[in-house]
Design a protein around this motif. Structure first.
Motif, PDB file in Angstrom:
ATOM      1  N   ALA A   1      83.390  78.156  19.331  1.00 38.20           N
ATOM      2  CA  ALA A   1      84.374  79.097  18.782  1.00 38.20           C
ATOM      3  C   ALA A   1      84.954  80.025  19.834  1.00 38.20           C
ATOM      4  N   GLY A   2      84.460  79.953  21.066  1.00 39.81           N
ATOM      5  CA  GLY A   2      84.992  80.798  22.138  1.00 39.81           C
ATOM      6  C   GLY A   2      84.537  82.239  22.061  1.00 39.81           C
ATOM      7  N   VAL A   3      83.348  82.489  21.481  1.00 43.46           N
ATOM      8  CA  VAL A   3      82.798  83.843  21.448  1.00 43.46           C
ATOM      9  C   VAL A   3      82.547  84.305  22.889  1.00 43.46           C
ATOM     10  N   ALA A   4      82.930  85.531  23.182  1.00 35.19           N
ATOM     11  CA  ALA A   4      82.844  86.004  24.567  1.00 35.19           C
ATOM     12  C   ALA A   4      81.404  86.157  25.034  1.00 35.19           C
ATOM     13  N   LYS A   5      80.532  86.705  24.174  1.00 39.88           N
ATOM     14  CA  LYS A   5      79.171  86.985  24.628  1.00 39.88           C
ATOM     15  C   LYS A   5      78.182  86.746  23.488  1.00 39.88           C
ATOM     16  N   PHE A   6      77.074  86.081  23.815  1.00 41.28           N
ATOM     17  CA  PHE A   6      75.999  85.791  22.876  1.00 41.28           C
ATOM     18  C   PHE A   6      74.724  86.408  23.444  1.00 41.28           C
ATOM     19  N   VAL A   7      74.090  87.324  22.698  1.00 37.76           N
ATOM     20  CA  VAL A   7      72.889  88.022  23.166  1.00 37.76           C
ATOM     21  C   VAL A   7      71.712  87.602  22.300  1.00 37.76           C
ATOM     22  N   LEU A   8      70.713  86.980  22.910  1.00 38.43           N
ATOM     23  CA  LEU A   8      69.509  86.541  22.202  1.00 38.43           C
ATOM     24  C   LEU A   8      68.423  87.600  22.332  1.00 38.43           C
TER      25      LEU A   8
ATOM     26  N   THR B   1      81.575  81.041  26.838  1.00 36.82           N
ATOM     27  CA  THR B   1      80.617  82.012  26.295  1.00 36.82           C
ATOM     28  C   THR B   1      79.543  82.346  27.318  1.00 36.82           C
ATOM     29  N   ARG B   2      79.261  83.621  27.446  1.00 39.72           N
ATOM     30  CA  ARG B   2      78.197  84.079  28.336  1.00 39.72           C
ATOM     31  C   ARG B   2      76.939  84.330  27.497  1.00 39.72           C
ATOM     32  N   PHE B   3      75.859  83.635  27.824  1.00 39.17           N
ATOM     33  CA  PHE B   3      74.605  83.745  27.086  1.00 39.17           C
ATOM     34  C   PHE B   3      73.660  84.684  27.831  1.00 39.17           C
ATOM     35  N   VAL B   4      73.212  85.710  27.118  1.00 39.69           N
ATOM     36  CA  VAL B   4      72.337  86.727  27.710  1.00 39.69           C
ATOM     37  C   VAL B   4      71.067  86.814  26.867  1.00 39.69           C
ATOM     38  N   VAL B   5      69.920  86.850  27.521  1.00 38.79           N
ATOM     39  CA  VAL B   5      68.629  86.948  26.827  1.00 38.79           C
ATOM     40  C   VAL B   5      68.017  88.306  27.159  1.00 38.79           C
ATOM     41  N   VAL B   6      67.469  88.972  26.134  1.00 40.63           N
ATOM     42  CA  VAL B   6      66.798  90.258  26.328  1.00 40.63           C
ATOM     43  C   VAL B   6      65.378  90.128  25.790  1.00 40.63           C
TER      44      VAL B   6
ATOM     45  N   MET C   1      75.845  94.314  30.496  1.00 38.96           N
ATOM     46  CA  MET C   1      75.688  94.013  31.919  1.00 38.96           C
ATOM     47  C   MET C   1      75.640  92.515  32.210  1.00 38.96           C
ATOM     48  N   GLY C   2      75.215  91.712  31.223  1.00 41.81           N
ATOM     49  CA  GLY C   2      74.983  90.300  31.479  1.00 41.81           C
ATOM     50  C   GLY C   2      76.245  89.515  31.785  1.00 41.81           C
ATOM     51  N   ASP C   3      76.152  88.666  32.822  1.00 39.45           N
ATOM     52  CA  ASP C   3      77.264  87.785  33.184  1.00 39.45           C
ATOM     53  C   ASP C   3      77.058  86.369  32.671  1.00 39.45           C
TER      54      ASP C   3
ATOM     55  N   PHE D   1      67.020  89.420  30.670  1.00 41.67           N
ATOM     56  CA  PHE D   1      66.767  90.823  30.971  1.00 41.67           C
ATOM     57  C   PHE D   1      65.392  91.218  30.430  1.00 41.67           C
ATOM     58  N   VAL D   2      64.642  91.940  31.244  1.00 42.39           N
ATOM     59  CA  VAL D   2      63.324  92.427  30.863  1.00 42.39           C
ATOM     60  C   VAL D   2      63.403  93.943  30.754  1.00 42.39           C
TER      61      VAL D   2
END
Length: 614
Positions: free
Chosen positions: A385-392, A425-430, A483-485, A490-491
């Motif tokens: 779907a072209g979502v800009a950012k996905f944060v898990l 989509t940029r996938f970021v994990v926290v 901040m995630g690219d 991220f911890v």
């Protein structure tokens, strides 16, 4: 009418002072002729300056500021008219100086005198009634508290204690600063005090903990003021005291956020939060709303959880459109429908099964399905779907996992990394640890056990956990998302680990009891549970970020072919025995150290699709 009378009196007294109470006849005539136009002019200025929007009973600094402004404007107009139009009669210059001073003294004094008289009538007796109490702290919070308690019949503040030497012997609102906080035991005995109120929001967490422990050791009942969040929301007043909770002792320093950056990330954007009805998801919704998104989409499979969220937000004054959608993140058709309709810019994926012992037996396949397949379904749909950012939202249990839940979350992290491409989509994990007060947290269970008279059950005397408040965790999740690219894990800085048995003892003491009243029983580690939680795997390193509470874990990554092979295995795993699933799980999560170790012979090369790990 009062101010008109005062204006006449001030004008007359200014002339009396000018001529030592013996005004010549010609100046008496000038005084009367000038008063004919000066007094109405002053009355009009007072009216239009808004002096009568206030209530005398609550006269305060803003009223004084309005009064000074009105008197200054009226005096300037009087001088300008005398200079420009030269009306009949002479007004001495000293009168033009003394008149505004007298106006301020009489008008301001009468207002504050009325307030003092009214408050004495209403609350005068309250100052000497109620239970004696000492307030710890002598800052702004203490001043606000004293103002509220001066109207209370329940408490009688007998003194203040503060660490600052400069405050010793001073007085705040009529209450003396008696000494340092270290003198609390002696002063409490001397003044027959059984209750203390901690009003030190600006003090460091460790200092607040020491103060509470000092009061507890002396057998004093410890209360504290409401949080600043509750005060700002208008839900409570400073005088609505509450007992000190264990969350106050485990509290941490406030999080500094990049407000401008988060505003850019969220404001006027469409934000979707999966698992929105849970502890983390609902707090994420609250935090996101502060940055005024165009639309907030709350997705959860629990209708009741969404209903509670809708009831909470229905009273909010916000321009954000909020949608409450029931749906399972594993339902690809539903997920695609939601993304296609609302077109979110940012997705926070908090939907997951998190209870370790429950996922360890009889629910292994379901844990993998929800935590891995659910994450893949959401992540892949966001990519399409072209979502800009996905944060898990991940967990510290994904590090060197000894349980199925932790292994499933590690696989979810790897799925996001495997889907990451150079563009799109940029996938970021926290990744973070336990949060205070979340569903399934140990603290609510301890409260219930104490209320029932005990015993408190702790699995092991040496078991430790990291703790963080839900708001802090969610704030750092948003900061990491900003901040995630793409592709990072991220911890969060979880601070120092806490021994669970020490936590239990703190809760017993805060309940006014001791270990003779409430027994602590050790029940043994539960399935999949380990003594110490880790935030980094053995083969991982971290690199710093511009934010002091966030670091990036440098972990091994996988490719998209590996992800598809994993999905095929999970699909097949739902049909096989849990023992075999646990054995095969080690093929996919090398760090997994469950009670049953992986056996490579159980998975043939054709079935494993030769997954590639970088």
């Amino acid at each position: 009418m009062h101010d008109i009378v005062v204006a006449v009196l001030a004008w007359w007294v200014a002339f009396l002072f000018r001529f030592n109470f013996d005004v010549p006849d010609n100046f008496t005539q000038s005084m009367l002729e000038s008063a004919v136009w000066v007094i109405p002019l002053q009355a009009l200025v007072f009216l239009f300056a808004g002096l009568y929007r206030g209530v005398w009973r609550f006269a305060s600094l803003p009223d004084l500021q309005r009064l000074i402004r009105a008197i200054a404007i009226s005096s300037a107009l009087v001088v300008a008219i005398l200079f420009m139009f030269k009306p009949h009669g002479v007004v001495p210059r000293s009168v033009l100086i003394m008149d505004p001073m007298l106006l301020l003294l009489l008008m301001g004094g009468s207002r504050f005198a009325y307030r003092a008289w009214k408050e004495h009538r209403l609350y005068g007796a309250a100052q000497f009634s109620g239970k004696p109490v000492l307030v710890l702290g002598a800052g702004e919070a203490a001043v606000a508290l004293l103002k509220d308690l001066s109207k209370s019949h329940e408490w009688n503040v007998v003194g203040l204690l503060d660490d600052k030497k400069a405050m010793r012997g001073r007085e705040l609102l009529g209450i003396n600063v008696l000494g340092s906080i270290e003198q609390l035991p002696q002063l409490a005995d001397a003044l027959s005090v059984e209750h203390v109120i901690v009003a030190m929001p600006s003090a460091r967490h460790q200092r607040r903990r020491e103060v509470v422990e000092l009061a507890n050791q002396h057998g004093l009942n410890v209360l504290t003021v409401p949080s600043f969040e509750d005060l700002m929301s208008g839900r409570v007043s400073m005088a609505q005291l509450r007992p000190v909770e264990v969350e106050d002792l485990l509290g941490r320093e406030p999080v500094t956020l990049d407000g401008e950056g988060l505003q850019h990330l969220i404001e006027e954007q469409v934000v979707l939060i999966s698992g929105a009805g849970g502890s983390i998801g609902s707090e994420l919704c609250r935090q996101v709303l502060k940055y005024h998104p165009q639309c907030l989409v709350c997705l959860d499979q629990s209708e009741y959880a969404l209903y509670r969220l809708e009831q909470e937000f229905s009273g909010l004054a916000t321009h954000t459109r909020i949608e409450y959608l029931v749906g399972d993140v594993r339902n690809a058709r539903r997920v695609q429908q939601v993304l296609g309709r609302y077109k979110p810019d940012v997705v926070f994926h908090a939907a997951a099964y998190k209870h370790v012992p429950m996922m360890e037996n009889c629910n292994v396949a379901e844990s993998l399905s929800n935590n891995v397949i659910g994450t893949y379904t959401m992540a892949q749909a966001c990519k399409n779907a072209g979502v800009a950012k996905f944060v898990l939202i991940s967990t510290d249990k994904a590090v060197n996992p000894t349980n199925v839940m932790g292994a499933s979350k590690r696989l979810a992290e790897m799925v996001c990394q495997g889907l990451q491409e150079d563009t799109g989509t940029r996938f970021v994990v926290v990744r973070f640890g336990n949060v205070l007060g979340s569903s399934g947290s140990v603290i609510p269970r301890f409260r219930e056990q104490i209320a029932a008279g005990g015993p408190i059950t702790v699995t092991h005397p040496e078991i430790t956990r990291y703790f963080m408040s839900i708001p802090e965790a969610c704030q750092l999740v948003m900061q990491a998302g900003l901040m995630g690219d793409g592709g990072e894990i991220f911890v969060l800085d979880m601070g120092d680990p806490v021994r669970i048995v020490d936590l239990a003892r703190d809760m017993i003491r805060l309940s006014g009891l001791n270990e003779d009243d409430i027994e602590i029983v050790y029940s043994g580690l539960r399935p999949g549970e380990k003594l110490y939680e880790e935030l980094l795997a053995d083969d991982e390193l971290t690199v710093p970020t511009p934010h002091d509470k966030l670091r990036i874990a440098v972990a091994r990554s996988v490719d998209e072919a590996w992800v598809h092979a994993l999905l095929k295995w999970i699909d097949r795993a739902s049909l096989i025995d849990e023992t075999v699933i646990k054995q095969e799980l080690g093929m996919w999560v090398e760090e997994y150290a469950g009670d049953i170790h992986a056996n490579p012979a159980l998975v043939s090369p054709s079935e494993s699709e030769s997954p590639t790990i970088h």
